[in-house]
Write an enzyme that holds these catalytic residues in place. Structure first.
Site, short mmCIF file in Angstrom:
data_model
loop_
_atom_site.label_atom_id
_atom_site.label_comp_id
_atom_site.label_asym_id
_atom_site.label_seq_id
_atom_site.Cartn_x
_atom_site.Cartn_y
_atom_site.Cartn_z
N HIS A 127 -11.33 10.09 6.45
CA HIS A 127 -11.15 8.65 6.56
C HIS A 127 -10.63 8.20 7.92
CE1 HIS A 127 -10.56 4.59 5.28
NE2 HIS A 127 -9.25 4.64 5.39
N ARG A 149 -1.16 9.06 1.44
CA ARG A 149 -2.54 9.47 1.19
C ARG A 149 -2.75 10.98 1.13
NH1 ARG A 149 -5.69 5.28 5.09
NH2 ARG A 149 -5.63 3.59 3.59
N GLU A 199 0.84 -1.20 0.00
CA GLU A 199 0.00 0.00 0.00
C GLU A 199 0.88 1.24 0.00
OE1 GLU A 199 -2.67 -0.42 3.35
OE2 GLU A 199 -4.13 -1.47 2.10
N ARG A 226 -1.24 9.03 9.36
CA ARG A 226 -1.19 7.58 9.58
C ARG A 226 -0.70 6.86 8.33
NH1 ARG A 226 -5.94 3.39 8.75
NH2 ARG A 226 -6.30 4.83 7.06
N HIS A 235 -9.16 10.03 2.88
CA HIS A 235 -8.84 8.96 1.95
C HIS A 235 -9.01 9.51 0.55
CE1 HIS A 235 -8.68 5.17 -0.14
NE2 HIS A 235 -8.31 4.59 0.98
C1 LIG Z 1 -13.82 2.22 5.23
C2 LIG Z 1 -12.63 2.04 6.12
C3 LIG Z 1 -11.58 1.22 5.71
C4 LIG Z 1 -10.46 1.04 6.54
N1 LIG Z 1 -9.45 0.20 6.16
C5 LIG Z 1 -8.42 -0.04 7.01
C6 LIG Z 1 -7.41 -0.99 6.70
O1 LIG Z 1 -7.45 -1.63 5.66
N2 LIG Z 1 -6.40 -1.18 7.59
C7 LIG Z 1 -6.34 -0.49 8.77
O2 LIG Z 1 -5.39 -0.70 9.54
N3 LIG Z 1 -7.28 0.40 9.09
C8 LIG Z 1 -8.32 0.64 8.26
N4 LIG Z 1 -9.29 1.54 8.60
C9 LIG Z 1 -9.24 2.15 9.93
C10 LIG Z 1 -9.64 1.11 10.96
O3 LIG Z 1 -10.71 0.35 10.46
C11 LIG Z 1 -10.06 1.78 12.25
O4 LIG Z 1 -9.11 2.70 12.66
C12 LIG Z 1 -10.23 0.74 13.35
O5 LIG Z 1 -11.08 -0.29 12.92
C13 LIG Z 1 -10.78 1.39 14.59
O6 LIG Z 1 -11.11 0.37 15.50
P1 LIG Z 1 -11.59 0.77 16.94
O7 LIG Z 1 -11.72 -0.51 17.68
O8 LIG Z 1 -10.73 1.83 17.49
O9 LIG Z 1 -13.04 1.43 16.70
P2 LIG Z 1 -14.29 0.92 15.85
O10 LIG Z 1 -14.07 -0.34 15.15
O11 LIG Z 1 -14.76 2.09 15.05
O12 LIG Z 1 -15.36 0.62 16.98
C14 LIG Z 1 -15.92 1.64 17.75
C15 LIG Z 1 -16.87 1.02 18.74
O13 LIG Z 1 -17.23 1.99 19.71
C16 LIG Z 1 -18.61 1.99 19.90
N5 LIG Z 1 -19.03 3.31 20.38
C17 LIG Z 1 -18.73 4.53 19.87
N6 LIG Z 1 -19.31 5.47 20.60
C18 LIG Z 1 -19.98 4.86 21.58
C19 LIG Z 1 -20.81 5.30 22.63
N7 LIG Z 1 -21.09 6.59 22.85
N8 LIG Z 1 -21.37 4.37 23.46
C20 LIG Z 1 -21.14 3.05 23.27
N9 LIG Z 1 -20.36 2.57 22.29
C21 LIG Z 1 -19.80 3.47 21.45
C22 LIG Z 1 -19.17 1.62 18.55
O14 LIG Z 1 -20.50 1.16 18.68
C23 LIG Z 1 -18.18 0.56 18.13
O15 LIG Z 1 -18.54 -0.67 18.69
C24 LIG Z 1 -10.40 1.73 7.78
C25 LIG Z 1 -11.46 2.55 8.16
C26 LIG Z 1 -12.57 2.71 7.35
C27 LIG Z 1 -13.68 3.60 7.79
#
Ligand SMILES: Cc1cc2nc3c(=O)[nH]c(=O)nc-3n(C[C@H](O)[C@H](O)[C@H](O)COP(=O)(O)OP(=O)(O)OC[C@H]3O[C@@H](n4cnc5c(N)ncnc54)[C@H](O)[C@@H]3O)c2cc1C
Length: 525
Positions: free
Chosen positions: A343, A282, A111, A378, A235
């Site tokens: 993104h 990016r 990437e 990032r 993105h």
């Molecule tokens: C389309 C897309 C593609 C991506 N592709 C990649 C990739 O290929 N590789 C990579 O490394 N990263 C990628 N990313 C980034 C990566 O997916 C995220 O940074 C990562 O998944 C974040 O994980 P997390 O556990 O921090 O939060 P998330 O997976 O976003 O989970 C957040 C959680 O918090 C909960 N929550 C939020 N607010 C509250 C609240 N007030 N009360 C209760 N619960 C709450 C939500 O319900 C959810 O369960 C991508 C992101 C997107 C949007």
């Protein structure tokens, strides 16, 4: 009132990793504000970065991460995370994540910004596969209670205790239960924020609907420092389609030879902007597209991979191929119309190597944090990795320091005696739309001080309005999110205004040069 040993707010990669690490020893409650799989994790297409290719090294991965981060990264943290990556991948494989195999190991894609093939993936639906595996393991564990439809409102601190205290320690949270319509108190000796990013502060974003920065706003209100919020990653390639918003076209399409062309002239423009062409980081690709679009008054540019064998394209990008076919675009023969969109949130709640925040008893992991890994930008596919490393680190620190974490004191129940049901919910939709629009127009890919000040002025007015509304009416999920969105928009704009240079993702026409010293923005409540 519910009690757990540890409360995890968020059921994505960071939250579930933490829960699974804690569960052999402690009772864990994991809440999500909607369904469990509604976070960004489920949506990740590309994969996870790890040094697994022969000839690659940790030093290379560290150097690529620091280059993308424009020197603002914390080197010790970068080294730590990079060195933990292979073990994190092995743990996921053990949980049953079906990474694409290649010989004895896994297939690796390349990437933008990575000097080697380094991305472990499950076709182009890596996040979905990870979410499935983590959720299944968590659901099967007797020590983990998964609680969907529970919207965290605010962290519970000594200020909410029957015996008032200003210690700043966090003892759990108040949350709105969507099923009962009531506010509940959830208590724990330790709380982990894993609430993801704040992308929905912008009109165009690839982030899920719930990415409203709730964790950042809650931690800020609870007295934690927030850092580097000006670094919003856009993105470069989100599908341009008025009917389908927020469909991302993964970086890997460019990694596998996709080229960006100007639809008016057919010219492949990236080599004009950067010698790495489509594989430039990016921010550079997003700014180049933004510049082509603005200069020629375009709605979008083209991303074209149709010169590769149809079989190769279908094999590597089955989901994108199928989705776009349904919209009348055959990517094996036609280019894809794309625009940049918000993104990733690089900034967030300041944490240390163990995921500790400023508030005793409060930890954070994943996109909600500023851990020092990403710096000013990032590197692709480092973010899921950050979730696994810090989710585990926070859990391990809690286990190691369990005896020092106090039992929650007696906490006052949520008080609804002075509020009524809202009779003007239209305000919420109106303010929400306003914020996302001016954040897009004034605090987007290319900034100026004047535009930032315009945004700040509007935020100050809206903050007042939302605070009034919050004081008078019963909370609803939309109101909870809006209150957080205003807070987070304010943090982004204040951070952007305080940076008098252009670095990484923060590009301002008023300070186009990069300063000699790389200094984090740290906002103190
Ligand atoms: C389309 C897309 C593609 C991506 N592709 C990649 C990739 O290929 N590789 C990579 O490394 N990263 C990628 N990313 C980034 C990566 O997916 C995220 O940074 C990562 O998944 C974040 O994980 P997390 O556990 O921090 O939060 P998330 O997976 O976003 O989970 C957040 C959680 O918090 C909960 N929550 C939020 N607010 C509250 C609240 N007030 N009360 C209760 N619960 C709450 C939500 O319900 C959810 O369960 C991508 C992101 C997107 C949007």
């Amino acid at each position: 009132m519910s009690r757990f040993d540890v409360l995890v707010i968020g059921s994505g990669a960071a939250g579930l990793t933490a829960a699974l690490t804690l569960a052999p020893t402690l009772k864990v409650g994991v809440i999500a504000k909607g369904a469990l799989g509604e976070g960004a994790t489920n949506w990740a297409q590309g994969g996870i970065a790890a040094v697994l290719e022969e000839g690659d090294s940790f030093d290379n991965h560290v150097a690529d991460t620091m280059t993308a981060g424009a020197g603002l990264n914390n080197r010790a943290i970068v080294e730590h995370v990079v060195s933990e990556a292979p073990a994190a991948i092995a743990r996921l494989a053990e949980l049953g994540v079906p990474f694409n195999p290649d010989g004895d190991g896994w297939h690796l894609t390349r990437e933008g910004g990575h000097s080697h093939r380094r991305i472990v993936h499950v076709a182009d639906a890596t996040g979905w596969a990870i979410q499935q595996a983590l959720e299944a393991a968590a659901a099967a564990h007797p020590n983990i209670a998964l609680v969907p439809d529970m919207v965290a409102i605010d962290l519970v601190t000594g200020r909410h205790a029957e015996e008032f205290s200003t210690s700043g320690a966090v003892h759990g949270l108040y949350a709105f239960n969507r099923n009962s319509g009531r506010v509940e108190t959830l208590l724990a000796r330790a709380t982990i924020l894993a609430t993801g990013g704040a992308g929905r502060a912008y009109l165009y974003s690839t982030a899920p609907r719930g990415a409203t920065g709730d964790g950042i706003a809650m931690a800020w209100r609870a007295g934690c420092r927030v850092s580097n919020m000006e670094f919003m990653q856009f993105h470069p390639t989100c599908l341009y389609n008025l009917g389908v918003k927020n469909f991302l076209i993964t970086e890997a399409v460019r990694g596998e030879g996709g080229v960006l062309t100007n639809p008016k002239t057919g010219h492949r423009f990236m080599p004009d902007y950067d010698e790495r062409a489509e594989l430039a980081p990016r921010d550079i690709v997003a700014r180049a597209i933004d510049s082509e679009i603005k200069r020629d008054g375009l709605d979008y540019v083209h991303l074209d991979i149709s010169h590769r064998e149809p079989e190769f394209v279908r094999d590597h990008f089955p989901n994108i191929h199928e989705k776009l076919l349904g919209l009348g675009i055959d990517i094996t023969t036609q280019p894809i119309p794309v625009v940049p969109a918000q993104h990733y949130t690089c900034g967030g709640v300041l944490v240390d190597v163990d995921g500790r925040t400023d508030a005793p008893g409060l930890y954070a992991a994943g996109e909600v944090t500023q851990s020092g890994l990403h710096g000013a930008n990032r590197l692709a596919s480092n973010s899921l990795l950050e979730c696994f490393v810090f989710g585990e680190a926070a859990a391990k620190h809690i286990i190691a320091n369990w005896a020092a974490l106090p039992e929650p004191p007696s906490i006052r129940a949520w008080d609804e005696s002075r509020v009524t049901n809202s009779d003007e919910e239209v305000v919420i939709a109106q303010v929400w739309g306003e914020i996302r629009r001016f954040m897009w127009n004034f605090v987007g890919i290319v900034r100026t001080t004047k535009r930032l000040e315009r945004a700040k002025h509007r935020i100050d007015l809206l903050r007042q309005e939302v605070a009034d509304y919050y004081r008078h009416f019963r909370v609803t999920p939309d109101l909870i999110e809006l209150r957080n969105l205003v807070e987070v928009a304010d943090l982004i704009v204040r951070s952007a205004l305080s940076r008098h240079e252009s670095r990484g993702l923060h590009y301002t026409l008023d300070y186009p040069e990069m300063a000699a010293d790389a200094v984090d923005t740290v906002l103190v409540p």
